[in-house]
Design a protein around this motif. Structure first.
Motif, mmCIF file in Angstrom:
data_model
loop_
_atom_site.group_PDB
_atom_site.id
_atom_site.type_symbol
_atom_site.label_atom_id
_atom_site.label_comp_id
_atom_site.label_asym_id
_atom_site.label_seq_id
_atom_site.Cartn_x
_atom_site.Cartn_y
_atom_site.Cartn_z
ATOM 1 N N ALA A 239 46.300 15.971 35.854
ATOM 2 C CA ALA A 239 46.364 14.651 36.486
ATOM 3 C C ALA A 239 45.824 14.703 37.917
ATOM 4 N N LEU A 240 46.059 15.798 38.612
ATOM 5 C CA LEU A 240 45.534 15.945 39.977
ATOM 6 C C LEU A 240 44.010 16.062 39.982
ATOM 7 N N LEU A 241 43.443 16.717 38.971
ATOM 8 C CA LEU A 241 41.984 16.774 38.860
ATOM 9 C C LEU A 241 41.406 15.367 38.738
ATOM 10 N N LYS A 242 42.051 14.560 37.913
ATOM 11 C CA LYS A 242 41.589 13.183 37.716
ATOM 12 C C LYS A 242 41.686 12.392 39.024
ATOM 13 N N GLU A 243 42.809 12.513 39.724
ATOM 14 C CA GLU A 243 42.977 11.830 41.013
ATOM 15 C C GLU A 243 41.904 12.268 42.008
ATOM 16 N N SER A 244 41.618 13.556 42.018
ATOM 17 C CA SER A 244 40.607 14.085 42.936
ATOM 18 C C SER A 244 39.253 13.450 42.672
ATOM 19 N N HIS A 245 38.899 13.326 41.383
ATOM 20 C CA HIS A 245 37.594 12.740 41.073
ATOM 21 C C HIS A 245 37.536 11.287 41.521
ATOM 22 N N ARG A 246 38.581 10.537 41.248
ATOM 23 C CA ARG A 246 38.582 9.127 41.660
ATOM 24 C C ARG A 246 38.402 9.013 43.179
ATOM 25 N N LEU B 56 27.915 12.067 36.992
ATOM 26 C CA LEU B 56 29.195 12.771 37.116
ATOM 27 C C LEU B 56 30.359 11.857 36.749
ATOM 28 N N ASP B 57 30.298 10.601 37.194
ATOM 29 C CA ASP B 57 31.358 9.650 36.822
ATOM 30 C C ASP B 57 31.442 9.511 35.302
ATOM 31 N N TYR B 58 30.303 9.423 34.659
ATOM 32 C CA TYR B 58 30.283 9.282 33.203
ATOM 33 C C TYR B 58 30.917 10.497 32.526
ATOM 34 N N LEU B 59 30.515 11.698 32.963
ATOM 35 C CA LEU B 59 31.074 12.916 32.365
ATOM 36 C C LEU B 59 32.586 12.989 32.549
ATOM 37 N N ALA B 60 33.073 12.676 33.747
ATOM 38 C CA ALA B 60 34.506 12.750 34.006
ATOM 39 C C ALA B 60 35.258 11.691 33.210
ATOM 40 N N GLU B 61 34.789 10.456 33.281
ATOM 41 C CA GLU B 61 35.514 9.355 32.647
ATOM 42 C C GLU B 61 35.517 9.474 31.125
ATOM 43 N N GLN B 62 34.420 9.946 30.556
ATOM 44 C CA GLN B 62 34.406 10.186 29.112
ATOM 45 C C GLN B 62 35.395 11.287 28.735
ATOM 46 N N SER B 63 35.455 12.324 29.564
ATOM 47 C CA SER B 63 36.361 13.443 29.285
ATOM 48 C C SER B 63 37.820 13.005 29.296
ATOM 49 N N GLU C 64 39.144 10.450 28.276
ATOM 50 C CA GLU C 64 39.540 9.731 27.058
ATOM 51 C C GLU C 64 39.566 10.637 25.825
ATOM 52 N N MET C 65 39.179 11.880 25.965
ATOM 53 C CA MET C 65 39.026 12.746 24.801
ATOM 54 C C MET C 65 40.273 13.579 24.544
ATOM 55 N N PRO C 66 40.620 13.792 23.270
ATOM 56 C CA PRO C 66 41.817 14.576 22.949
ATOM 57 C C PRO C 66 41.695 16.020 23.427
ATOM 58 N N GLY C 67 42.801 16.549 23.940
ATOM 59 C CA GLY C 67 42.831 17.940 24.370
ATOM 60 C C GLY C 67 42.393 18.171 25.799
ATOM 61 N N VAL C 68 41.870 17.125 26.466
ATOM 62 C CA VAL C 68 41.411 17.272 27.851
ATOM 63 C C VAL C 68 42.550 16.866 28.789
ATOM 64 N N LEU C 69 43.039 17.819 29.569
ATOM 65 C CA LEU C 69 44.134 17.524 30.503
ATOM 66 C C LEU C 69 43.619 16.958 31.820
ATOM 67 N N LEU D 99 39.678 20.987 32.212
ATOM 68 C CA LEU D 99 40.753 21.794 31.647
ATOM 69 C C LEU D 99 41.029 21.268 30.252
ATOM 70 N N ILE D 100 40.755 22.114 29.242
ATOM 71 C CA ILE D 100 40.713 21.646 27.859
ATOM 72 C C ILE D 100 41.507 22.584 26.958
ATOM 73 N N SER D 101 42.223 22.011 26.016
ATOM 74 C CA SER D 101 42.894 22.802 24.990
ATOM 75 C C SER D 101 41.855 23.588 24.194
ATOM 76 N N ASN D 102 42.149 24.855 23.925
ATOM 77 C CA ASN D 102 41.204 25.690 23.173
ATOM 78 C C ASN D 102 40.894 25.111 21.808
ATOM 79 N N ALA D 103 41.861 24.442 21.220
ATOM 80 C CA ALA D 103 41.672 23.873 19.877
ATOM 81 C C ALA D 103 40.650 22.737 19.881
ATOM 82 N N HIS D 104 40.386 22.155 21.044
ATOM 83 C CA HIS D 104 39.476 21.009 21.120
ATOM 84 C C HIS D 104 38.146 21.346 21.795
#
Length: 381
Positions: free
Chosen positions: A291-298, A311-318, A320-325, A341-346
């Motif tokens: 959540a702090l990574l997301k706040e930092s990007h904003r 970069l905004d597109y890459l972050a914002e798309q990420s 919304e994706m499952p497994g991306v913290l 930061l992503i779950s290995n399964a995803h």
């Protein structure tokens, strides 16, 4: 790569070298805080630069770059920067050692690396690797912090890059599975455990770099300095924005003009996010860290305005994706990489979907760079 450098060195110079290694770095969080004496949160990675070195009995130093497949010779007693040339990193470190009073003799040096993208500080890794190699070759026993400062000053004077302390510091002091909570005022750090369990850090390289990056960087820096001058009327003890507590943001908003406040807000809140990030990683709370990574990007995008549409597109798309913290832009801005930061399964699905979406949107084929937190500069052989 170690064996390749050693073999190349032997083929070129006819001797077996000492081999030094220095890693590139990532910054987990804490962008554009260093020049306000703030906190940053870098870590060394496995990718880096290898340097082979050995004394010679000649009247000059011989250098070879495996990446450029090019040789360079210079007189150790009489040399100066050569604009834009890779040899500046070696000559710059030699110059720093000599100014510090160390007596160097002629040597041969070959280097190469596997740092795959801008934003991972290949130049700092090269400087630190050269310094580590010279220290070992001439048995100089130079403290790591001195080596870091030599590397920084070498880049300033010989490469013409006004880099901060973070890049060479992380390359020199990195520890496996640890991030460095680095205080850019005192140039001291704490090691923070950063083991991501069943998650991984993955960089997505946008492959873009917009031309306004350098001029925008200077303008942001000037905005921060002007903000400090205005704030000092109410905070006379404040040296930089680092000295303004995050709880006082509303008060700061009343002091600063509308065009300056967002820039100051980013620096003040980003320094606070670094503190929070180190605490949540200590407690292994990866959701809070994401959540702090997301706040930092904003904040970097909306307040500091150093992002770009890619970069905004890459972050914002990420997000919304499952497994991306969490996901954010990393580095100076206007291009380069996002850190995720992503779950290995995803991981596989994430790469496939982001690649397809990004190519469809921008006609660019993004690169994916897995990174693991690794050991700092060292002698390998």
């Amino acid at each position: 790569m170690k064996d390749k450098i050693a073999q190349t060195f032997d083929n070129l110079f006819g001797s077996r070298p000492i081999v030094a290694f220095a890693p590139g770095r990532i910054n987990l969080i804490g962008e554009h805080t260093d020049y306000q004496e703030g906190l940053v949160f870098p870590a060394a990675i496995e990718q880096g630069i290898w340097v082979g070195i050995q004394q010679n009995e000649l009247s000059s130093c011989r250098l070879y770059s495996t990446d450029f497949e090019e040789e360079f010779v210079f007189d150790i007693n009489s040399f100066s920067p050569k604009k834009g040339h890779w040899a500046n990193y070696t000559m710059g470190m030699v110059s720093q050692f000599q100014q510090a009073g160390y007596n160097l003799k002629n040597f041969d040096l070959a280097f190469g690396g596997n740092i795959p993208a801008s934003g991972l500080s290949s130049s700092a890794a090269l400087s630190v690797a050269i310094g580590t190699a010279l220290t070992a070759l001439f048995q100089l026993n130079i403290p790591k912090k001195s080596l870091v400062l030599y590397a920084q000053k070498s880049e300033h004077l010989f490469a013409g890059v006004k880099c901060g302390i973070m890049d060479p510091y992380a390359s020199a002091f990195g520890v496996k599975n640890r991030a460095l909570l680095l205080d850019c005022r005192s140039n001291t750090h704490l090691e923070i455990a950063a083991e991501f369990a069943n998650h991984s850090l993955l960089l997505v390289n946008s492959k873009v770099k917009h031309n306004l990056a350098d001029s925008a960087y200077n303008k942001r820096r000037e905005a921060c300095e002007e903000s400090v001058r205005l704030i000092q009327k109410s905070y006379p003890k404040a040296i930089t924005l680092r000295d303004i507590p995050v709880k006082d943001l509303e008060k700061v908003k009343q002091i600063l003009p509308e065009d300056l406040f967002p820039k100051a807000k980013h620096v003040i809140t980003e320094i606070n996010r670094v503190k929070l990030a180190s605490n949540v990683l200590k407690n292994n709370d990866l959701n809070a860290f994401g959540a702090l990574l997301k706040e930092s990007h904003r904040s970097l995008s909306e307040d500091f305005e150093v992002s770009c549409v890619e970069l905004d597109y890459l972050a914002e798309q990420s997000w919304e994706m499952p497994g991306v913290l969490g996901s954010r832009m990393m580095g100076g801005g206007f291009g380069g990489c996002t850190i995720n930061l992503i779950s290995n399964a995803h991981l596989d699905k994430f790469q496939s979907e982001i690649y397809t979406k990004f190519k469809s949107k921008f006609q660019i084929e993004a690169d994916f760079i897995p990174v693991a937190l690794s050991q700092g500069a060292r002698i390998l052989a």
